[in-house]
Every structure is written in structure tokens, then in C-alpha cells.
Design a protein around this motif. Structure first.
Motif, short mmCIF file in Angstrom:
data_model
loop_
_atom_site.label_atom_id
_atom_site.label_comp_id
_atom_site.label_asym_id
_atom_site.label_seq_id
_atom_site.Cartn_x
_atom_site.Cartn_y
_atom_site.Cartn_z
N TYR A 106 14.29 30.28 -10.67
CA TYR A 106 13.94 28.92 -10.23
C TYR A 106 12.95 28.90 -9.07
CZ TYR A 106 14.46 24.52 -7.71
OH TYR A 106 14.20 23.36 -7.00
N PRO A 107 13.13 29.71 -8.01
CA PRO A 107 12.18 29.61 -6.87
C PRO A 107 10.73 29.84 -7.28
CG PRO A 107 14.13 30.82 -6.20
CD PRO A 107 14.23 30.65 -7.69
N ARG A 108 10.50 30.73 -8.22
CA ARG A 108 9.13 30.98 -8.65
C ARG A 108 8.58 29.82 -9.49
NH1 ARG A 108 8.26 37.49 -9.68
NH2 ARG A 108 9.09 38.13 -7.66
N PHE A 109 9.39 29.30 -10.38
CA PHE A 109 8.95 28.13 -11.14
C PHE A 109 8.69 26.95 -10.21
CE2 PHE A 109 10.49 30.54 -14.72
CZ PHE A 109 9.83 30.02 -15.83
N ARG A 110 9.55 26.79 -9.21
CA ARG A 110 9.38 25.68 -8.26
C ARG A 110 8.11 25.87 -7.44
NH1 ARG A 110 11.38 20.66 -8.40
NH2 ARG A 110 9.14 20.41 -8.46
N ALA A 111 7.81 27.10 -7.04
CA ALA A 111 6.59 27.36 -6.28
C ALA A 111 5.35 27.03 -7.10
CB ALA A 111 6.56 28.82 -5.83
N LEU A 112 5.38 27.36 -8.39
CA LEU A 112 4.24 27.04 -9.25
C LEU A 112 4.10 25.53 -9.41
CD1 LEU A 112 1.95 28.05 -11.05
CD2 LEU A 112 3.61 28.19 -12.93
N ASP A 113 5.21 24.85 -9.60
CA ASP A 113 5.16 23.38 -9.71
C ASP A 113 4.58 22.75 -8.45
OD1 ASP A 113 6.17 23.23 -12.26
OD2 ASP A 113 8.25 22.93 -11.62
N GLU A 114 4.92 23.29 -7.30
CA GLU A 114 4.40 22.73 -6.05
C GLU A 114 2.89 22.92 -5.94
OE1 GLU A 114 6.80 24.53 -3.06
OE2 GLU A 114 8.58 23.31 -3.53
N ILE A 115 2.37 24.03 -6.46
CA ILE A 115 0.93 24.22 -6.50
C ILE A 115 0.30 23.20 -7.44
CG2 ILE A 115 -0.91 25.78 -7.24
CD1 ILE A 115 0.26 26.54 -4.58
N PHE A 116 0.91 22.98 -8.60
CA PHE A 116 0.39 21.99 -9.53
C PHE A 116 0.35 20.60 -8.88
CE2 PHE A 116 1.92 24.49 -13.51
CZ PHE A 116 0.78 25.28 -13.43
N ALA A 117 1.42 20.24 -8.18
CA ALA A 117 1.47 18.93 -7.53
C ALA A 117 0.40 18.81 -6.45
CB ALA A 117 2.86 18.69 -6.94
N ALA A 118 0.22 19.87 -5.67
CA ALA A 118 -0.73 19.82 -4.57
C ALA A 118 -2.18 19.76 -5.06
CB ALA A 118 -0.54 21.04 -3.67
N THR A 119 -2.44 20.22 -6.27
CA THR A 119 -3.80 20.25 -6.79
C THR A 119 -4.05 19.17 -7.85
OG1 THR A 119 -3.14 21.96 -8.39
CG2 THR A 119 -4.11 22.70 -6.31
N THR A 120 -3.12 18.25 -8.00
CA THR A 120 -3.31 17.12 -8.92
C THR A 120 -4.01 15.99 -8.17
OG1 THR A 120 -1.39 17.64 -10.29
CG2 THR A 120 -2.14 15.36 -10.30
N PRO A 121 -5.13 15.47 -8.68
CA PRO A 121 -5.83 14.39 -7.98
C PRO A 121 -4.94 13.17 -7.77
CG PRO A 121 -7.19 15.29 -9.75
CD PRO A 121 -5.83 15.88 -9.92
N ILE A 122 -5.13 12.50 -6.63
CA ILE A 122 -4.35 11.30 -6.35
C ILE A 122 -5.04 10.05 -6.88
CG2 ILE A 122 -3.21 12.33 -4.37
CD1 ILE A 122 -5.08 10.72 -2.57
N VAL A 123 -6.25 10.19 -7.40
CA VAL A 123 -6.93 9.06 -8.04
C VAL A 123 -6.46 8.97 -9.49
CG1 VAL A 123 -8.93 9.25 -6.53
CG2 VAL A 123 -8.91 10.45 -8.73
N ALA A 124 -6.61 7.80 -10.09
CA ALA A 124 -6.22 7.61 -11.48
C ALA A 124 -7.03 8.54 -12.38
CB ALA A 124 -6.44 6.15 -11.88
N HIS A 125 -6.34 9.17 -13.34
CA HIS A 125 -7.03 10.09 -14.24
C HIS A 125 -6.12 10.43 -15.41
CE1 HIS A 125 -4.52 12.83 -11.88
NE2 HIS A 125 -4.66 13.72 -12.86
N HIS A 126 -6.69 11.07 -16.42
CA HIS A 126 -5.93 11.65 -17.52
C HIS A 126 -5.76 13.13 -17.24
CE1 HIS A 126 -6.70 8.36 -20.77
NE2 HIS A 126 -6.51 7.85 -19.57
N HIS A 127 -4.52 13.61 -17.36
CA HIS A 127 -4.21 14.99 -16.97
C HIS A 127 -3.79 15.80 -18.19
CE1 HIS A 127 -3.46 17.56 -13.39
NE2 HIS A 127 -2.79 18.27 -14.28
N LEU A 128 -4.45 16.93 -18.38
CA LEU A 128 -4.07 17.84 -19.45
C LEU A 128 -2.96 18.75 -18.93
CD1 LEU A 128 -4.46 19.04 -22.26
CD2 LEU A 128 -6.28 20.50 -21.31
N ASP A 129 -1.74 18.48 -19.39
CA ASP A 129 -0.59 19.25 -18.92
C ASP A 129 -0.43 20.57 -19.68
OD1 ASP A 129 0.12 17.33 -17.05
OD2 ASP A 129 1.36 16.23 -18.47
N LEU A 130 -0.63 20.54 -20.98
CA LEU A 130 -0.42 21.71 -21.81
C LEU A 130 -1.49 21.79 -22.89
CD1 LEU A 130 3.43 21.33 -22.50
CD2 LEU A 130 2.38 22.73 -20.73
#
Length: 219
Positions: A106-130
Motif C-alpha cells: 500500500y505505501p508504494r501505491f499510495r506514493a504513486l497516487d500522490e505523484i499523480f495527484a500532484a501532477t494533475t492540472p487544476i484547470v478543467a481538462h480531459h484526463h487519460l487515466d489508462l
């Protein structure tokens, strides 16, 4: 002879199959091996269950899942979400589900998720998740990507920005070919040098209005 591949919009019933395609494509990547070292079967299970949870949640909240089938089998899939703007947040129940799925990892998955959150734009957009294909080198991922971007570039009244986080330099090269630009890579804490590659794409100059439905794409 080129083979015609139909890009279709998938339904919640396809979540398990789409997650399996994604997990199979990701299981041997460097980031995945860091998430769950040494045990490929356990790594594939964690990825598949996490992706299944994510896909089902995104579809309930208005996201879109697309795929390509061959002889009835799903061979490529793409999951998009529409971000209205603002700071990203976990969907309800995600943290508990992630703990249950990943256990000691879990800690490693959570760390990766936190990087994803920190690098997701805060402006409106379409996001390719997978984005994943069962067979590399056949253009299936490019087919899915170009189909969606062609539609998005013709949206009215607003043509959306697109964003994603590439998981490897090789993946980033694919997105560069489709008009994405790269921000600085972001190192995953504790990963001994692994990086996530945030990327974004602004729509081109005005194009004709988008067609109503999916289209036939020649590979």
C-alpha cells in the motif's frame, strides 16, 4: 492489407476485461516492478484489482471507457475522465479499497497516487487515466488515442485540454507523436530513480464539429 479496427465505447460490464488488458500490459514495467517486487503473479493481481475498481468508479462518475476487440476479445482499452477543475481528490472509498487490494504494498501505491495527484492540472481538462494494448507495436494504442483526440478537438463550444502521466520514456514518445508536450519528469520518492512523466496537450486551431459516434480506424 491493413486491418480495420472499430473503436467502441465500453460499458461497466467490460471493466474486468479492460483491467486485465491494462494489468497485463503494465506488469513488467519498471514502476510496476517497484510497486510489487519479486512476485509477478501478485503484482498482476494488485494491478488488475486496482484498475477494476478505478474503471468502475470512473464510469459511475461520468468517465468514458473505449476499446478495440478482435474476434470478440478486448485487445486495447483507454479510460478518460473529465476534470472540472480544482484540486484532485480521491473518490469515496478509494483509500480503504487500495489498502485491501495491495496489503503490504500500500505505501508504494499510495506514493504513486500522490505523484499523480500532484501532477494533475487544476484547470478543467480531459484526463487519460489508462491506455493499454495486449500486443505492442501494432498501433492499437495510437488508434484509441487518435480517435478520442480527433473527437475532442471538434467539441463545441469548448475544445478541452488533455493531460496524462506517462509511466516510462517509451510511453512518453507515443504521446509526443500525438501532440502532447512534456513537463519535467517527477521522481517517485523511495523508488531509486523512477520517474512519472506529466504531459499535456492543447487543442489545435478550430476544426469542424465532432461526428456523433465512434468511427472506423484503419491500422
Amino acid at each position: 492489407m491493413a486491418m480495420a479496427s472499430f473503436v467502441e465505447r465500453l460499458e461497466p460490464i467490460d471493466a474486468d476485461a479492460a483491467a486485465a488488458v491494462k494489468a497485463g500490459a503494465f506488469v513488467d514495467l519498471a514502476i510496476a516492478r517497484w510497486l510489487v517486487p519479486h512476485d509477478a503473479a501478485e503484482r498482476e493481481r494488485c494491478l488488475r484489482e486496482q484498475f477494476t475498481w478505478q474503471i468502475r468508479t470512473v464510469l459511475v462518475s461520468g468517465g468514458q471507457l473505449y476499446g478495440i476487440r478482435e474476434t470478440g476479445r478486448l485487445v486495447a482499452t483507454a479510460l478518460w475522465t473529465v476534470h472540472p477543475g480544482g484540486e484532485p481528490a480521491d473518490p469515496p472509498g478509494y483509500d480503504a479499497a487500495l489498502r485491501s487490494i495491495t496489503g503490504p504494498y500500500y505505501p508504494r501505491f499510495r506514493a504513486l497516487d500522490e505523484i499523480f495527484a500532484a501532477t494533475t492540472p487544476i484547470v478543467a481538462h480531459h484526463h487519460l487515466d489508462l491506455l493499454a494494448a495486449a500486443d505492442r507495436g501494432r498501433g492499437l494504442g495510437s488508434c484509441l488515442l487518435s480517435s478520442y483526440l480527433s473527437w475532442a478537438d471538434r467539441r463545441r463550444p469548448v475544445r478541452p485540454m488533455a493531460a496524462l502521466q506517462a509511466s516510462s520514456p517509451r510511453a512518453a514518445q507515443l504521446y509526443l507523436r500525438h501532440g502532447f508536450e512534456a513537463d519535467d519528469p517527477v521522481e517517485i520518492p523511495g523508488s531509486d530513480g523512477l520517474h512519472v512523466f506529466p504531459m499535456y496537450r492543447h487543442p489545435p486551431a478550430a476544426l469542424p464539429a465532432a461526428p456523433a459516434g465512434p468511427r472506423l480506424v484503419e491500422l
